[in-house]
Design a protein around this motif. Structure first.
Motif, PDB file in Angstrom:
ATOM      1  N   GLN A 101       0.867  -1.272  -0.012  1.00 51.25           N
ATOM      2  CA  GLN A 101      -0.111  -0.220  -0.097  1.00 51.25           C
ATOM      3  C   GLN A 101       0.794   1.346   0.115  1.00 51.25           C
ATOM      4  OE1 GLN A 101      -2.280   0.436   3.390  1.00 51.25           O
ATOM      5  NE2 GLN A 101      -3.307   2.367   2.450  1.00 51.25           N
ATOM      6  N   GLY A 102       0.613   2.106  -1.062  1.00 50.08           N
ATOM      7  CA  GLY A 102       1.476   3.407  -1.039  1.00 50.08           C
ATOM      8  C   GLY A 102       0.861   4.496  -0.198  1.00 50.08           C
ATOM      9  N   ASP A 103       1.459   5.494  -0.155  1.00 48.82           N
ATOM     10  CA  ASP A 103       0.982   6.830   0.479  1.00 48.82           C
ATOM     11  C   ASP A 103      -0.239   7.263  -0.218  1.00 48.82           C
ATOM     12  OD1 ASP A 103       2.646   6.304   2.535  1.00 48.82           O
ATOM     13  OD2 ASP A 103       4.181   7.542   1.689  1.00 48.82           O
ATOM     14  N   ASP A 104      -1.074   8.120   0.387  1.00 47.17           N
ATOM     15  CA  ASP A 104      -1.964   8.761  -0.444  1.00 47.17           C
ATOM     16  C   ASP A 104      -1.752  10.206  -0.069  1.00 47.17           C
ATOM     17  OD1 ASP A 104      -4.428   9.776  -1.326  1.00 47.17           O
ATOM     18  OD2 ASP A 104      -5.635   9.712   0.454  1.00 47.17           O
ATOM     19  N   PRO A 105      -1.203  10.821  -1.233  1.00 43.79           N
ATOM     20  CA  PRO A 105      -0.964  12.145  -1.265  1.00 43.79           C
ATOM     21  C   PRO A 105      -2.168  13.028  -1.068  1.00 43.79           C
ATOM     22  CG  PRO A 105      -1.043  11.387  -3.459  1.00 43.79           C
ATOM     23  CD  PRO A 105      -1.461  10.322  -2.757  1.00 43.79           C
ATOM     24  N   GLY A 106      -3.359  12.722  -0.979  1.00 40.90           N
ATOM     25  CA  GLY A 106      -4.265  13.495  -0.548  1.00 40.90           C
ATOM     26  C   GLY A 106      -4.969  14.242  -1.751  1.00 40.90           C
ATOM     27  N   GLY A 107      -5.931  14.889  -1.574  1.00 41.46           N
ATOM     28  CA  GLY A 107      -6.764  15.764  -2.826  1.00 41.46           C
ATOM     29  C   GLY A 107      -6.997  14.809  -4.026  1.00 41.46           C
ATOM     30  N   ASP A 149       0.302  -4.803 -10.597  1.00 40.57           N
ATOM     31  CA  ASP A 149       0.648  -3.278 -10.989  1.00 40.57           C
ATOM     32  C   ASP A 149       1.001  -2.936 -12.273  1.00 40.57           C
ATOM     33  OD1 ASP A 149      -0.010  -2.001  -8.582  1.00 40.57           O
ATOM     34  OD2 ASP A 149       1.965  -2.507  -7.422  1.00 40.57           O
ATOM     35  N   THR A 150       0.757  -1.550 -12.558  1.00 39.86           N
ATOM     36  CA  THR A 150       1.112  -1.320 -14.008  1.00 39.86           C
ATOM     37  C   THR A 150       2.807  -1.508 -13.967  1.00 39.86           C
ATOM     38  OG1 THR A 150       1.317   0.686 -13.389  1.00 39.86           O
ATOM     39  CG2 THR A 150      -0.808   0.202 -14.121  1.00 39.86           C
ATOM     40  N   SER A 151       3.112  -1.512 -15.156  1.00 38.86           N
ATOM     41  CA  SER A 151       4.743  -1.508 -15.482  1.00 38.86           C
ATOM     42  C   SER A 151       5.184  -0.063 -15.554  1.00 38.86           C
ATOM     43  CB  SER A 151       5.033  -2.205 -16.889  1.00 38.86           C
ATOM     44  OG  SER A 151       4.552  -3.387 -16.907  1.00 38.86           O
ATOM     45  N   GLU A 152       4.261   0.663 -16.268  1.00 39.57           N
ATOM     46  CA  GLU A 152       4.462   2.233 -16.157  1.00 39.57           C
ATOM     47  C   GLU A 152       3.220   2.918 -16.138  1.00 39.57           C
ATOM     48  OE1 GLU A 152       6.406   3.642 -19.904  1.00 39.57           O
ATOM     49  OE2 GLU A 152       7.637   1.717 -19.661  1.00 39.57           O
ATOM     50  N   GLY A 153       3.059   4.109 -15.614  1.00 40.11           N
ATOM     51  CA  GLY A 153       1.784   4.828 -15.508  1.00 40.11           C
ATOM     52  C   GLY A 153       0.966   4.673 -14.329  1.00 40.11           C
ATOM     53  N   VAL A 154      -0.062   5.563 -13.993  1.00 39.27           N
ATOM     54  CA  VAL A 154      -0.769   5.513 -12.776  1.00 39.27           C
ATOM     55  C   VAL A 154      -2.331   5.196 -13.191  1.00 39.27           C
ATOM     56  CG1 VAL A 154      -1.303   6.755 -10.719  1.00 39.27           C
ATOM     57  CG2 VAL A 154       0.691   7.173 -12.188  1.00 39.27           C
ATOM     58  N   ILE A 155      -2.868   4.367 -12.226  1.00 36.37           N
ATOM     59  CA  ILE A 155      -4.382   4.189 -12.335  1.00 36.37           C
ATOM     60  C   ILE A 155      -4.931   4.907 -11.183  1.00 36.37           C
ATOM     61  CG2 ILE A 155      -6.387   2.364 -12.301  1.00 36.37           C
ATOM     62  CD1 ILE A 155      -4.118   0.416 -13.452  1.00 36.37           C
ATOM     63  N   LEU A 156      -6.095   5.766 -11.327  1.00 35.75           N
ATOM     64  CA  LEU A 156      -6.618   6.276 -10.195  1.00 35.75           C
ATOM     65  C   LEU A 156      -8.174   5.474  -9.990  1.00 35.75           C
ATOM     66  CD1 LEU A 156      -6.018  10.287 -11.031  1.00 35.75           C
ATOM     67  CD2 LEU A 156      -4.738   8.586  -9.745  1.00 35.75           C
ATOM     68  N   ARG A 162      -8.176   8.696  -6.545  1.00 35.17           N
ATOM     69  CA  ARG A 162      -6.773   8.362  -5.664  1.00 35.17           C
ATOM     70  C   ARG A 162      -6.023   7.249  -6.542  1.00 35.17           C
ATOM     71  NH1 ARG A 162      -8.814   6.665   0.101  1.00 35.17           N
ATOM     72  NH2 ARG A 162      -6.967   5.498   0.130  1.00 35.17           N
ATOM     73  N   ASP A 163      -4.845   7.480  -6.286  1.00 34.36           N
ATOM     74  CA  ASP A 163      -3.984   6.485  -6.897  1.00 34.36           C
ATOM     75  C   ASP A 163      -4.291   4.877  -6.265  1.00 34.36           C
ATOM     76  OD1 ASP A 163      -1.841   4.560  -7.303  1.00 34.36           O
ATOM     77  OD2 ASP A 163      -0.307   5.950  -7.344  1.00 34.36           O
ATOM     78  N   ILE A 164      -4.631   4.006  -6.941  1.00 33.05           N
ATOM     79  CA  ILE A 164      -5.170   2.763  -6.524  1.00 33.05           C
ATOM     80  C   ILE A 164      -4.073   2.014  -5.701  1.00 33.05           C
ATOM     81  CG2 ILE A 164      -4.155   1.434  -8.737  1.00 33.05           C
ATOM     82  CD1 ILE A 164      -6.861  -0.137  -8.654  1.00 33.05           C
ATOM     83  N   ARG A 165      -2.880   2.358  -5.638  1.00 30.01           N
ATOM     84  CA  ARG A 165      -2.022   1.749  -4.952  1.00 30.01           C
ATOM     85  C   ARG A 165      -2.082   2.044  -3.307  1.00 30.01           C
ATOM     86  NH1 ARG A 165       3.080   2.777  -8.939  1.00 30.01           N
ATOM     87  NH2 ARG A 165       1.701   4.778  -8.729  1.00 30.01           N
ATOM     88  N   SER A 166      -2.992   3.532  -3.260  1.00 32.52           N
ATOM     89  CA  SER A 166      -3.057   4.009  -1.635  1.00 32.52           C
ATOM     90  C   SER A 166      -4.132   3.415  -0.890  1.00 32.52           C
ATOM     91  CB  SER A 166      -3.207   5.390  -1.946  1.00 32.52           C
ATOM     92  OG  SER A 166      -4.467   5.709  -2.335  1.00 32.52           O
ATOM     93  N   GLU A 183     -10.129  -2.219   1.231  1.00 29.05           N
ATOM     94  CA  GLU A 183     -11.042  -1.173   0.764  1.00 29.05           C
ATOM     95  C   GLU A 183     -11.113  -1.284  -0.706  1.00 29.05           C
ATOM     96  OE1 GLU A 183      -9.493   3.102   2.683  1.00 29.05           O
ATOM     97  OE2 GLU A 183      -8.154   1.974   1.491  1.00 29.05           O
ATOM     98  N   ARG A 184     -10.290  -1.573  -1.475  1.00 32.94           N
ATOM     99  CA  ARG A 184     -10.141  -1.845  -2.571  1.00 32.94           C
ATOM    100  C   ARG A 184     -11.565  -3.020  -2.913  1.00 32.94           C
ATOM    101  NH1 ARG A 184      -5.150  -2.944  -3.332  1.00 32.94           N
ATOM    102  NH2 ARG A 184      -5.331  -5.035  -3.464  1.00 32.94           N
ATOM    103  N   ALA A 185     -11.388  -4.113  -2.222  1.00 41.02           N
ATOM    104  CA  ALA A 185     -12.200  -5.269  -2.441  1.00 41.02           C
ATOM    105  C   ALA A 185     -13.513  -4.886  -2.251  1.00 41.02           C
ATOM    106  CB  ALA A 185     -11.541  -6.493  -1.675  1.00 41.02           C
ATOM    107  N   SER A 186     -13.813  -3.922  -1.075  1.00 40.28           N
ATOM    108  CA  SER A 186     -15.204  -3.659  -0.829  1.00 40.28           C
ATOM    109  C   SER A 186     -15.787  -2.826  -1.909  1.00 40.28           C
ATOM    110  CB  SER A 186     -15.136  -2.935   0.447  1.00 40.28           C
ATOM    111  OG  SER A 186     -14.841  -1.704   0.486  1.00 40.28           O
ATOM    112  N   LYS A 187     -14.880  -2.056  -2.710  1.00 39.04           N
ATOM    113  CA  LYS A 187     -15.402  -1.144  -3.699  1.00 39.04           C
ATOM    114  C   LYS A 187     -15.604  -1.730  -5.203  1.00 39.04           C
ATOM    115  CE  LYS A 187     -13.047   3.186  -2.600  1.00 39.04           C
ATOM    116  NZ  LYS A 187     -14.340   4.283  -2.825  1.00 39.04           N
TER     117      LYS A 187
END
Ligand code: ATP
Ligand code: MG
Length: 587
Positions: free
Chosen positions: A339-345, A403-410, A414-418, A423-427
């Motif tokens: 799990q990565g950090d959630d930068p917020g926003g 996880d992606t090799s490059e790029g980000v998924i929101l 929010r970054d999906i890694r955060s 949480e992810r499974a419940s969504k």
């Protein structure tokens, strides 16, 4: 990340030094320290008692036998008998203690391996065969257990008796003692040189056992195909190859494991010969007594017999170390989907946002190449494209199975890694292309992964299904919710499996529902029913439908073409058809 357990390149690196391995192994049974201490005390006592024997025998011969003092002889015989009996009791107690410790260690070890498997990502299971994993859980852990419950204490016991006997030999007569012990030097050298080789041979044998297990697992899992294509010979041949390989490697390991014994035996005979020759010479010279020589010979036996036992035990130890290497290598893996950090926003107002996403499977070609797209809340999307185009892969990325090799998924801005896995499974509700059911009943399977409904009483689950307009679907099963499902989900049809997976996902009320060919095996009437159920989901539910059948995607708000690493938005169904007819799109 390379999760291949059998990769050859760095097997050298993962071999752990002796003491590091021992410390880790012992830490597995740290809770048993008290029992372990008692067992150690018992070993010392046992060794001490058996070491006193020969000295007392020599003493009795010199002082009572030669003087024909029968009373003294009787007393000392009694003492000896009592000592041997005490040694027997102590020995028994120690065996029982260690047996229990070994079994509990096996239990802990199997649990840790299994828990580790539960933690690891999908990527790990793509790279390793389940048969090999089963072999690690069953066979390798048992090798470690065998060493702990049977060999370790005998090993330590032998070590103590041997050291004690060696010291006594030197005390009784230093010169004769040194001469008697000199062959042990050869043993030490030989053991040191051969140990790495023994460990390697054992490792190869365990690895081939893993291969054999993988072969069995594969043919059992595919037995239907094997029988349908009448290719029993094919699997038989592959099995025979694996079996033969295991046979060869096991024989080699067997040779390696027994090679020390003859060397040790030879050294022990040489030792005895030296003592006999030198001893008799000393007696003739008047420097030694017959009683002492008999004691001396007994101590020689006390020194070399444990040493000989240690030869076999050492092999068992090397085997355990090889098994431990295989287990600890598995235990050293970490889930790379942390799990990565959630930068917020909020980084995007879309529900799902792919930003320059590229993805390749390990050792595979690129499946997605710098892909960008957005999915809005409450809309229905269809992903279409040729077989092998990357639809399932895209869906798996949305659910963060990889996880992606490059790029980000929101996800939800929010970054999906955060998100935490929970949480992810419940969504997200993901109905896999190849639904998996567990043995149990339909009810168990519907409730799987659904903590909210897990506590529902009889009747309440039926009501919940009724509320979701899914109660009718149960008619497709002979015994409704109580229809049993066998191991591996056999015994019900693929369409029925898809229905269960469907109910399981809908009942969790996910924000995002992904259906990967989820209705491909369901008749059109039932499928229309499922569509009605989907229509009835809360309007905020985002739906991603992967399908080949056109009628399944007719009502989608937007259609995406997935092919050759690209994902292209093609508008509504009619617009997409138009594009297909007149545009340059391939499908
Ligand atoms: N676990 C895997 N390891 C390596 N490569 C894989 C793996 N799964 C899929 N691939 C490869 O990735 C590509 C895309 O596969 P994917 O399953 O996403 O296709 P798809 O569009 O869902 O196909 P289908 O319509 O047959 O379900 C294929 O070339 C496939 O060979
Ligand atoms: Mg697919």
């Amino acid at each position: 990340m390379n999760y291949d357990l059998n990769r050859a390149s760095d097997t050298g690196d993962r071999k752990q030094p002796f003491f590091a391995s021992m410390r880790k192994m012992v830490s597995m049974i740290s809770g048993e320290r008290r029992k372990l201490n008692i067992a150690f005390a018992a070993i010392f006592l046992n060794a001490g008692l058996s070491l006193m024997g020969p000295y007392l025998v020599g003493y009795t011969i010199d002082n009572y036998v030669q003087a024909k003092d029968y009373h003294g002889l009787l007393v000392y015989s009694g003492i000896l008998l009592a000592m041997y009996m005490a040694a027997f009791v102590v020995n028994y107690a120690q065996m029982r203690l260690m047996g229990g410790i070994g079994q509990r260690m096996l239990y802990t070890l199997r649990n840790s391996v299994f828990n580790k498997l539960q933690e690891l990502p999908l990527e790990f299971f793509n790279q390793n065969k389940s048969g090999d994993l089963i072999s690690r859980i069953n066979n390798d852990t048992d090798k470690v257990n065998q060493f702990f419950s049977q060999s370790l204490m005998r090993f330590i016991g032998s070590l103590i008796s041997m050291t004690g006997a060696g010291i006594l030999l030197l005390v009784i007569n230093p010169k004769l003692g040194l001469a008697a012990l000199s062959p042990a030097l050869i043993i030490w050298l030989f053991t040191k040189i051969s140990s790495p080789w023994i460990r390697r041979k054992n490792e190869a044998s365990l690895k081939s056992l893993g291969g054999l297990s993988a072969q069995i697992q594969e043919s059992l899992a595919n037995f239907k195909v094997v029988i349908a294509f009448n290719r029993r010979d094919y699997f038989r041949r592959r099995f025979e190859e694996a079996n033969h390989d295991n046979y060869k490697k096991s024989i080699q390991a067997g040779i390696a494991n027994t090679i020390l014994t003859p060397v040790y035996t030879f050294a022990s005979h040489v030792g005895q010969l030296i003592v006999l020759a030198l001893g008799i010479w000393l007696i003739i010279q008047g420097h030694f007594t017959i009683g002492l020589l008999i004691s001396f010979l007994a101590y020689i036996t006390n020194f070399y017999n444990p040493l000989r036992q240690m030869a076999a035990l050492w092999a068992s130890f090397q085997q355990a170390m090889a098994a431990w290497d295989r287990i600890s290598f598995l235990l050293s893996f970490e889930n790379n989907l942390t799990q990565g950090d959630d930068p917020g926003g909020e980084l995007s107002s879309s529900y799902i946002h792919f930003a320059d996403v590229a993805f390749s499977y390990p050792n595979g070609k690129e499946v997605l190449h710098r892909v960008n797209f957005d999915l809005q809340r409450g809309k229905t999307y269809a992903f279409v494209g040729p077989t092998g185009g990357g639809k399932t892969t895209t869906a798996s990325l949305i659910a963060r199975l990889f996880d992606t090799s490059e790029g980000v998924i929101l996800l939800d801005g929010r970054d999906i890694r955060s998100f935490t896995a929970c949480e992810r499974a419940s969504k997200i509700g993901f109905i896999l292309q190849d639904p998996l059911l567990f043995s149990g009943t339909i009810r168990d399977n519907i409730l799987y992964g659904n903590p909210e409904c897990a506590g529902l009483l009889d009747g309440q689950l039926e009501q919940a299904l009724e509320d979701a307009h899914m109660a009718d679907l149960l008619e497709r099963f002979d015994m409704g919710l109580d229809t049993p499902i066998q191991m591996t989900g056999d015994g019900i049809s693929l369409g029925q499996k898809q229905l269960v997976a469907f109910m399981r996902a809908i009942l969790r009320k996910p924000e995002l529902l992904i259906l990967d060919e989820a209705t491909a095996n369901i008749d059109t009437v039932t499928e229309q029913h499922l569509e009605a159920i989907l229509e009835n989901l809360p309007s905020s539910t985002t739906k991603v439908i992967i399908a080949h059948r056109l009628n399944t995607i007719e009502n989608a708000d937007e259609i995406f073409f997935v092919n050759s690493g690209e994902i292209i938005a093609a508008g509504s169904f009619n617009e997409a058809l138009d594009l297909l007819m007149h545009g340059n799109m391939e499908s």
